[in-house]
Design an enzyme around this catalytic site. Structure first.
Site, mmCIF file in Angstrom:
data_model
loop_
_atom_site.group_PDB
_atom_site.id
_atom_site.type_symbol
_atom_site.label_atom_id
_atom_site.label_comp_id
_atom_site.label_asym_id
_atom_site.label_seq_id
_atom_site.Cartn_x
_atom_site.Cartn_y
_atom_site.Cartn_z
ATOM 1 N N MET A 53 -9.800 26.518 -1.662
ATOM 2 C CA MET A 53 -9.652 27.353 -0.413
ATOM 3 C C MET A 53 -6.988 27.290 -1.225
ATOM 4 S SD MET A 53 -11.747 26.454 2.702
ATOM 5 C CE MET A 53 -10.655 25.409 3.670
ATOM 6 N N GLU A 101 -2.509 18.087 -6.746
ATOM 7 C CA GLU A 101 -3.323 17.021 -7.981
ATOM 8 C C GLU A 101 -4.314 17.303 -8.756
ATOM 9 O OE1 GLU A 101 -1.836 17.309 -10.818
ATOM 10 O OE2 GLU A 101 -3.073 15.993 -11.645
ATOM 11 N N HIS A 133 -7.312 19.476 -7.280
ATOM 12 C CA HIS A 133 -7.134 20.798 -7.619
ATOM 13 C C HIS A 133 -7.324 20.299 -9.493
ATOM 14 C CE1 HIS A 133 -6.492 22.089 -3.665
ATOM 15 N NE2 HIS A 133 -8.049 22.283 -3.532
ATOM 16 N N GLN A 168 -16.344 28.692 7.001
ATOM 17 C CA GLN A 168 -16.900 27.071 7.313
ATOM 18 C C GLN A 168 -15.791 26.171 8.023
ATOM 19 O OE1 GLN A 168 -15.540 27.112 2.446
ATOM 20 N NE2 GLN A 168 -14.715 25.015 3.410
ATOM 21 N N ASP A 178 -14.509 14.759 -0.990
ATOM 22 C CA ASP A 178 -15.397 16.019 0.138
ATOM 23 C C ASP A 178 -16.831 15.689 -0.425
ATOM 24 O OD1 ASP A 178 -13.767 17.186 1.695
ATOM 25 O OD2 ASP A 178 -12.538 18.749 -0.160
ATOM 26 N N GLN A 202 -19.923 17.278 0.642
ATOM 27 C CA GLN A 202 -19.736 18.231 0.248
ATOM 28 C C GLN A 202 -20.240 18.539 -1.402
ATOM 29 O OE1 GLN A 202 -16.635 21.664 0.647
ATOM 30 N NE2 GLN A 202 -16.066 20.841 -1.321
ATOM 31 N N MET A 234 -5.471 13.283 -2.019
ATOM 32 C CA MET A 234 -4.923 14.044 -1.456
ATOM 33 C C MET A 234 -5.812 15.074 -1.028
ATOM 34 S SD MET A 234 -2.564 15.296 -4.916
ATOM 35 C CE MET A 234 -1.570 13.224 -5.841
ATOM 36 N N ARG A 284 -4.605 19.704 3.267
ATOM 37 C CA ARG A 284 -4.218 19.732 5.340
ATOM 38 C C ARG A 284 -3.205 18.331 4.816
ATOM 39 N NH1 ARG A 284 -9.636 20.605 6.368
ATOM 40 N NH2 ARG A 284 -9.785 22.508 7.457
HETATM 41 O O1 PAF Z 1 -13.314 22.154 -0.457
HETATM 42 C C1 PAF Z 1 -13.383 23.780 -0.364
HETATM 43 O O2 PAF Z 1 -12.246 23.489 -1.052
HETATM 44 C C2 PAF Z 1 -14.052 24.697 -0.090
HETATM 45 O O3 PAF Z 1 -15.032 24.270 1.168
HETATM 46 C C3 PAF Z 1 -14.544 25.490 -0.743
HETATM 47 C C4 PAF Z 1 -15.393 24.617 -1.606
HETATM 48 C C5 PAF Z 1 -13.451 25.996 -1.919
HETATM 49 C C6 PAF Z 1 -16.134 26.316 -0.397
HETATM 50 O O4 PAF Z 1 -15.009 26.839 0.609
#
Ligand code: PAF
Length: 281
Positions: A30, A35, A37, A61, A150, A153, A184, A187
């Site tokens: 998003m 770091e 990502h 979401q 996450d 997720q 990290m 937010r």
């Molecule tokens: O983890 C995230 O940044 C989001 O939940 C994702 C996987 C890109 C889906 O919008």
């Protein structure tokens, strides 16, 4: 690095790459990259011929009272970071293409979406699986990379990929932490320096839990009580949940045995932060 805004163009590129027998690694995000990502991108670059990153703040979401509108966004900064770390295609769709007025479909994983963050954020995981399923159909990756921060997720997306027979390997990479231990997260940008220091307590509580387990404690209630006590020393921190769960059903475990997830979600200044560790005994 090429910036792609259109879904049809991204699909055309992915089909052409597949025709050339190139493997595609995908890092959905998003934006407001950090770091964590970048570590996913570097892994994809090592493992795949081509790396695609998406940046899309998915409205589906976020709950009505959540931070969708104020979620941090900075495409120029993100594009520079993506390029520097080796992204080949940066896919940045807009809302009207992702969810046109005629849009009707939702993707939902049952069970493991109801506990933990699913209990605190109704509809959140349905929004995540819906957008990730769409992104998978657009990018057509061989592998997709997610962060362990996450963890729920990651497990939900792994279940979706398995249940829907998607030919995509879901890879989950370790949490990247700031020097004081804070996981990290985009937010974290909401927090002042002093709050950032205060919320290090979350990781300290998780490491204290690990310490207790190493010394032989197996009762989840005792471990959770210790974590709550530590978190209560910081006034600005409100606990959303602290759980000790099994990694299959994400259901509470009374006793630590086998692989166990210890996870916490807290609020600080209305900012919701999550963190976890995985223990194997
Ligand atoms: O983890 C995230 O940044 C989001 O939940 C994702 C996987 C890109 C889906 O919008």
């Amino acid at each position: 690095m090429k910036l792609i805004r259109s879904i049809t163009r991204m699909q055309r590129i992915s089909r052409a790459l597949k025709a050339e027998k190139k493997t595609i690694g995908f890092v959905p995000t998003m934006g407001y990259l950090h770091e964590g990502h970048c570590s996913l991108v570097r892994k994809s670059v090592r493992e795949c011929d081509v790396t695609v990153m998406s940046i899309y703040v998915n409205p589906l979401q976020f709950g009505p009272a959540e931070d969708f509108t104020k979620y941090p966004r900075d495409l120029n900064r993100d594009a520079a970071l993506a390029k520097k770390n080796g992204v080949d295609y940066l896919f940045v769709p807009d809302d009207s293409e992702m969810y046109p007025a005629s849009y009707r479909t939702r993707v939902e994983v049952d069970g493991i979406t109801r506990t933990m963050c699913g209990a605190s954020r109704p509809g959140h995981f349905q929004g995540v699986t819906t957008v990730v399923a769409k992104l998978f159909n657009i990018v057509m990756p061989d592998s997709a990379y997610f962060g362990q921060k996450d963890i729920q997720q990651a497990l939900v997306i792994t279940a979706m990929a398995r249940d829907l027979n998607l030919p995509i390997k879901i890879k989950v990479l370790p949490i990247v932490r700031e020097p004081g231990g804070l996981a990290m997260s985009s937010r974290n940008a909401y927090l002042s320096e002093s709050r950032r220091r205060e919320v290090r307590i979350v990781y300290r509580a998780l490491t204290a839990a690990r310490g207790l387990i190493r010394r032989g404690e197996r009762r989840s209630a005792v471990i959770i009580a210790k974590m709550k006590k530590l978190l209560s020393t910081i006034k600005s921190v409100k606990i959303d949940y602290i759980v000790i769960v099994d990694p299959c059903g994400l259901l509470p475990k009374k006793k630590i045995a086998g692989t166990t997830i210890i996870a916490a979600a807290i609020f600080v200044d209305n900012v919701r932060l999550i963190d976890n560790i995985v223990i194997k005994v």
